[in-house]
Design a protein around this motif. Structure first.
Motif, PDB file in Angstrom:
ATOM      1  N   LEU A  10      50.828  39.929  54.192  1.00 34.99           N
ATOM      2  CA  LEU A  10      49.256  40.290  54.798  1.00 34.99           C
ATOM      3  C   LEU A  10      48.984  41.708  54.141  1.00 34.99           C
ATOM      4  N   VAL A  11      47.738  41.949  53.580  1.00 35.72           N
ATOM      5  CA  VAL A  11      47.446  43.226  53.092  1.00 35.72           C
ATOM      6  C   VAL A  11      46.523  43.645  53.796  1.00 35.72           C
ATOM      7  N   VAL A  12      46.845  45.175  54.138  1.00 33.96           N
ATOM      8  CA  VAL A  12      45.898  45.888  55.030  1.00 33.96           C
ATOM      9  C   VAL A  12      45.412  47.433  54.150  1.00 33.96           C
ATOM     10  N   ASP A  13      44.059  47.228  53.542  1.00 38.80           N
ATOM     11  CA  ASP A  13      43.797  48.117  52.801  1.00 38.80           C
ATOM     12  C   ASP A  13      42.117  48.355  53.330  1.00 38.80           C
ATOM     13  N   GLU A  14      41.782  49.602  53.672  1.00 40.44           N
ATOM     14  CA  GLU A  14      40.424  49.671  53.815  1.00 40.44           C
ATOM     15  C   GLU A  14      39.468  49.511  52.547  1.00 40.44           C
ATOM     16  N   PRO A  16      37.778  47.305  49.933  1.00 39.04           N
ATOM     17  CA  PRO A  16      37.586  45.820  49.858  1.00 39.04           C
ATOM     18  C   PRO A  16      38.328  45.771  48.138  1.00 39.04           C
ATOM     19  N   SER A  17      37.826  46.290  47.428  1.00 42.70           N
ATOM     20  CA  SER A  17      38.049  46.217  46.006  1.00 42.70           C
ATOM     21  C   SER A  17      39.552  46.176  45.652  1.00 42.70           C
ATOM     22  N   VAL A  18      40.312  46.985  46.533  1.00 43.36           N
ATOM     23  CA  VAL A  18      41.771  47.068  46.362  1.00 43.36           C
ATOM     24  C   VAL A  18      42.360  45.969  46.754  1.00 43.36           C
ATOM     25  N   ALA A  19      42.003  45.683  48.147  1.00 43.20           N
ATOM     26  CA  ALA A  19      42.524  44.324  48.900  1.00 43.20           C
ATOM     27  C   ALA A  19      42.211  43.231  48.120  1.00 43.20           C
ATOM     28  N   THR A  35      43.938  39.341  54.103  1.00 40.41           N
ATOM     29  CA  THR A  35      43.684  40.666  53.919  1.00 40.41           C
ATOM     30  C   THR A  35      42.880  41.268  55.423  1.00 40.41           C
ATOM     31  N   CYS A  36      43.232  42.635  55.496  1.00 39.41           N
ATOM     32  CA  CYS A  36      42.426  43.439  56.812  1.00 39.41           C
ATOM     33  C   CYS A  36      41.932  44.514  56.038  1.00 39.41           C
ATOM     34  N   ILE A  56      50.489  47.696  53.060  1.00 39.98           N
ATOM     35  CA  ILE A  56      49.765  48.697  54.013  1.00 39.98           C
ATOM     36  C   ILE A  56      49.356  49.889  53.302  1.00 39.98           C
ATOM     37  N   GLU A  57      48.106  50.052  53.249  1.00 35.68           N
ATOM     38  CA  GLU A  57      47.471  51.543  52.672  1.00 35.68           C
ATOM     39  C   GLU A  57      48.093  52.513  53.511  1.00 35.68           C
TER      40      GLU A  57
END
Length: 140
Positions: A10-14, A16-19, A35-36, A56-57
């Motif tokens: 689960l990738v959580v990063d605000e 979008p390009s990084v996620a 992704t979230c 997680i970021e």
């Protein structure tokens, strides 16, 4: 012979390009990725299923909610590997990450190979420990 299920991340990063970049790199390595883009979404997804790992970021949201989400992930019954990513580490944030006992701190710009090597090594170690425990618990 049944196919081995692909590990889930689960990738959580605000951003979008990084996620999207993390997703692409991880999927290329055979992981199933979701992704979230917010704390709320990440929290909901963590409760919906067991994850092998989370990325997680650290600076998620306006109040550094990434650390809070990482702490919640570590408290789950089947806690995933918790990787925090940051581009702006402060001594205070690093101390907090140590207190939460995150499994890995990924500095951005991130080295994709470093991240995937860590995941492969730690997931293999966890699987070996699970198998050893199952072997010990088997009737003689």
């Amino acid at each position: 012979m049944p196919e081995t299920p692909r590990p889930t991340v689960l990738v959580v990063d605000e951003e979008p390009s990084v996620a999207s970049t993390y997703r692409m790199v991880l999927e290329d390595q055979g992981y199933r990725v979701a992704t979230c883009d917010s704390y709320d979404c990440g929290r909901k997804r963590l409760k919906q299923q067991a994850w092998d790992a989370t990325l997680i970021e650290m600076e998620l949201g306006t109040h550094g909610l990434g650390l809070k989400l990482a702490e919640e992930a570590k408290k789950l019954e089947k806690a995933p590997l918790v990787i925090l990513s940051t581009g702006y580490p402060t001594m205070e944030a690093l101390r907090e990450a140590l207190q939460v006992r995150v499994d890995y701190l990924l500095m951005r710009p991130a080295d994709a190979e470093e991240m995937t090597r860590f995941l492969q090594r730690e997931l293999a170690r966890r699987e070996a420990l699970k198998q050893r425990e199952a072997w010990r618990g088997a009737p003689s």
